[in-house]
Scaffold this motif. Structure first.
Motif, mmCIF file in Angstrom:
data_model
loop_
_atom_site.group_PDB
_atom_site.id
_atom_site.type_symbol
_atom_site.label_atom_id
_atom_site.label_comp_id
_atom_site.label_asym_id
_atom_site.label_seq_id
_atom_site.Cartn_x
_atom_site.Cartn_y
_atom_site.Cartn_z
ATOM 1 N N ARG A 1 48.784 45.499 54.549
ATOM 2 C CA ARG A 1 48.038 46.703 54.276
ATOM 3 C C ARG A 1 47.127 46.496 53.269
ATOM 4 N N THR A 2 46.193 47.403 53.279
ATOM 5 C CA THR A 2 45.059 47.468 52.385
ATOM 6 C C THR A 2 45.504 48.014 51.096
ATOM 7 N N PRO A 3 45.085 47.493 49.907
ATOM 8 C CA PRO A 3 45.351 47.777 48.568
ATOM 9 C C PRO A 3 45.028 49.290 48.132
ATOM 10 N N THR A 4 45.359 49.957 47.026
ATOM 11 C CA THR A 4 44.941 51.145 46.651
ATOM 12 C C THR A 4 44.034 51.043 45.459
ATOM 13 N N LYS A 5 43.844 49.776 45.001
ATOM 14 C CA LYS A 5 42.787 49.582 44.283
ATOM 15 C C LYS A 5 42.517 48.059 44.248
ATOM 16 N N MET A 6 41.143 47.820 43.768
ATOM 17 C CA MET A 6 40.827 46.543 43.993
ATOM 18 C C MET A 6 39.182 46.315 43.139
ATOM 19 N N GLN A 7 38.728 45.249 42.733
ATOM 20 C CA GLN A 7 37.452 44.903 42.337
ATOM 21 C C GLN A 7 36.789 43.845 43.009
ATOM 22 N N THR A 8 35.411 44.108 43.306
ATOM 23 C CA THR A 8 34.859 42.754 43.654
ATOM 24 C C THR A 8 33.399 42.880 43.019
ATOM 25 N N SER B 1 39.501 40.667 42.538
ATOM 26 C CA SER B 1 40.713 40.744 41.974
ATOM 27 C C SER B 1 41.392 42.210 42.410
ATOM 28 N N GLY B 2 42.489 42.149 41.878
ATOM 29 C CA GLY B 2 43.279 43.373 42.243
ATOM 30 C C GLY B 2 44.883 43.027 42.442
ATOM 31 N N PRO B 3 45.544 44.124 42.777
ATOM 32 C CA PRO B 3 46.991 43.860 42.793
ATOM 33 C C PRO B 3 47.420 42.767 43.966
ATOM 34 N N GLU B 4 48.523 42.318 43.694
ATOM 35 C CA GLU B 4 48.988 41.294 44.547
ATOM 36 C C GLU B 4 48.667 41.783 46.173
ATOM 37 N N ALA C 1 37.199 38.136 50.157
ATOM 38 C CA ALA C 1 37.492 37.271 48.648
ATOM 39 C C ALA C 1 38.925 37.942 48.195
ATOM 40 N N TYR C 2 39.045 39.142 48.291
ATOM 41 C CA TYR C 2 40.458 39.919 47.767
ATOM 42 C C TYR C 2 41.416 39.315 48.604
ATOM 43 N N ARG C 3 41.504 39.161 49.980
ATOM 44 C CA ARG C 3 42.578 38.688 50.957
ATOM 45 C C ARG C 3 42.871 37.208 50.583
ATOM 46 N N ALA C 4 41.643 36.223 50.310
ATOM 47 C CA ALA C 4 41.720 34.928 50.179
ATOM 48 C C ALA C 4 42.330 34.366 48.807
ATOM 49 N N GLY C 5 42.498 35.437 47.829
ATOM 50 C CA GLY C 5 42.847 35.243 46.525
ATOM 51 C C GLY C 5 42.002 34.572 45.353
ATOM 52 N N GLY C 6 40.601 34.909 45.778
ATOM 53 C CA GLY C 6 39.809 34.611 44.770
ATOM 54 C C GLY C 6 38.238 34.404 45.312
#
Length: 441
Positions: free
Chosen positions: A282-289, A274-277, A402-407
């Motif tokens: 470009r890669t995000p500034t924050k995310m969780q897996t 999960s994370g920002p849109e 998973a982040y890029r695939a939206g879930g």
């Protein structure tokens, strides 16, 4: 001779063969130098991190060839190792010097790890590669398989694996000091990502071969951002999906090395993110897996959480634990272990008053690069050889997937299949630019 013409011979057909499920060059055997002989080493990528790897290997071995697409950034290395032959194109180097090289070091940007590594290993050359191992899960798996098939000495650039504190943490967890571990939180305290967009396309510096820098990835013209900096080179590539893997790829292999080693992890069976849109480029500034690992005869099933966040995971605040100097929290049935690369602490503190640490069982490393050099000469495998670091690299990249695939998705490591999320497949495999799809053009 054109760049395409130089891609002749068995080793240069690697990618096409892999796509067809074939293995070429099986008659080539790895070179084994005697323990008292020096290796002849070629180094690809000699600026930045590459310079550190070059100098570490060059302390004891013969540097016979150097390769970099940026003549300016490579200049000091060319001067220091003036006896080595210099190249801009790794294909030319390996083609011309195949019989003079024992081992290869690859320290290029993420998107250009796979091709030189596969070419070198197909030729039977031992390999040291910077982390993450490659740019996609499929690339990592192919590199891991080829290294095993060729019986090559490999090492992934996870230098902190040699730190004594890391050894002591592994001993604590494996001795049962905090009981059965069923949850681990690891994080990088960073907000890097989403780099500035290009505002002006300009010719690349005369000393930089831009087409070779792009290599197999999507072509973009050389451009500057609003600050007059290169949009991609020499460093911001790390935060563009077509070339880098973000902070997860940058730090994940280092930090997740701690729980992977301590808990003998391999492949997860479920991945969530999960994370920002999602930004397509470009890669995000924050995310969780999160990764679910099944139980083994040594430990129970567990959840491994990875996050990129300046404040660390929420559980630190919940447990009233400072993140200063730390990057991993083990939660066990008897207590908790907080650790970073250089220090660790057991919680609750009262529970562990007077605690006596287990005796040292993990031997000191002779030096991270020396581990690999010794393995090349017939010694024991290096601690971060691809049998170990391949599954770790895959897990790191699965978080990005998973982040890029939206879930999330169920993960079948045997078939590289993401169940329940068809969008994930496009991020598991690589699409190479025309002329780089294989080495047979």
């Amino acid at each position: 001779m054109t760049d395409q013409q130089i891609t002749r011979r068995k080793a240069l057909q690697t990618t096409a063969a892999l796509g067809a499920g074939l293995w070429l060059g099986t008659s080539v055997r790895p070179t084994r130098a005697a323990a008292n002989e020096k290796l002849n080493v070629a180094v690809i990528g000699i600026g930045g991190r590459g310079a550190a790897n070059l100098n570490a290997v060059g302390k004891t071995e013969n540097i016979v060839a150097l390769c970099d697409v940026d003549e300016k950034r490579a200049g000091k290395a060319y001067e220091r190792y003036s006896q080595a032959k210099s190249f801009a194109d790794f294909r030319r180097m390996l083609d011309a010097m195949e019989n003079q090289i024992d081992a290869v070091v690859v320290s290029t940007p993420d998107h250009t790890h796979f091709h030189p590594s596969m070419m070198a290993m197909t030729m039977g050359k031992h390999l040291y590669c910077e982390k993450p191992m490659a740019h996609s899960v499929w690339e990592v798996r192919e590199m891991t398989k080829l290294a095993a098939k060729k019986k090559l000495a490999t090492q992934l650039g996870m230098q902190r694996h040699a730190y004594k504190n890391m050894h002591r943490v592994v001993e604590l967890v494996q001795s049962g000091a905090i009981g059965d571990v069923n949850e681990v939180y690891s994080w990088v305290s960073s907000s890097r990502g989403m780099p500035a967009l290009p505002v002006k396309t300009v010719p690349p510096p005369e000393t930089l071969d831009w087409d070779l820098w792009i290599g197999p990835a999507k072509f973009r013209p050389y451009a500057l951002n609003a600050k007059g900096q290169g949009t991609l080179a020499p460093y911001n590539w790390r935060f563009w999906w077509d070339y880098g893997t973000g902070e997860t790829g940058n730090w994940g292999c280092h930090i997740l090395d701690i729980p992977f080693w301590a808990l003998d992890l391999k492949y997860p069976t479920r991945v969530e993110a999960s994370g920002p849109e999602v930004d397509a480029e470009r890669t995000p500034t924050k995310m969780q897996t999160s990764f679910a690992f099944p139980a083994t005869n040594k430990r129970p099933a567990l959840e491994l959480h990875w996050s990129q966040s300046k404040k660390g995971p929420a559980i630190l605040k919940e447990k009233e634990i400072s993140l200063k100097g730390a990057n991993t929290l083990f939660i066990g049935s008897k207590g908790m272990l907080l650790t970073g690369f250089n220090s660790h602490k057991l919680f609750p503190e009262k529970t562990f008053e007077g605690f006596k640490a287990p005796e040292q069982s993990i031997p000191d490393s002779p030096g991270f690069h020396l581990e690999w050099i010794n393995a090349c000469k017939g010694g024991t495998p290096a601690t971060c050889n691809f049998d170990y670091s391949g599954p770790l690299s895959e897990t790191v990249l699965l978080g990005n997937t998973a982040y890029r695939a939206g879930g999330g998705f169920d993960w079948d490591a045997a078939t590289l299949t993401a169940g329940g999320n068809e969008n994930a497949r496009q991020y598991l495999y690589s699409k190479f630019r025309k002329g780089w799809e294989d080495f047979t053009s």
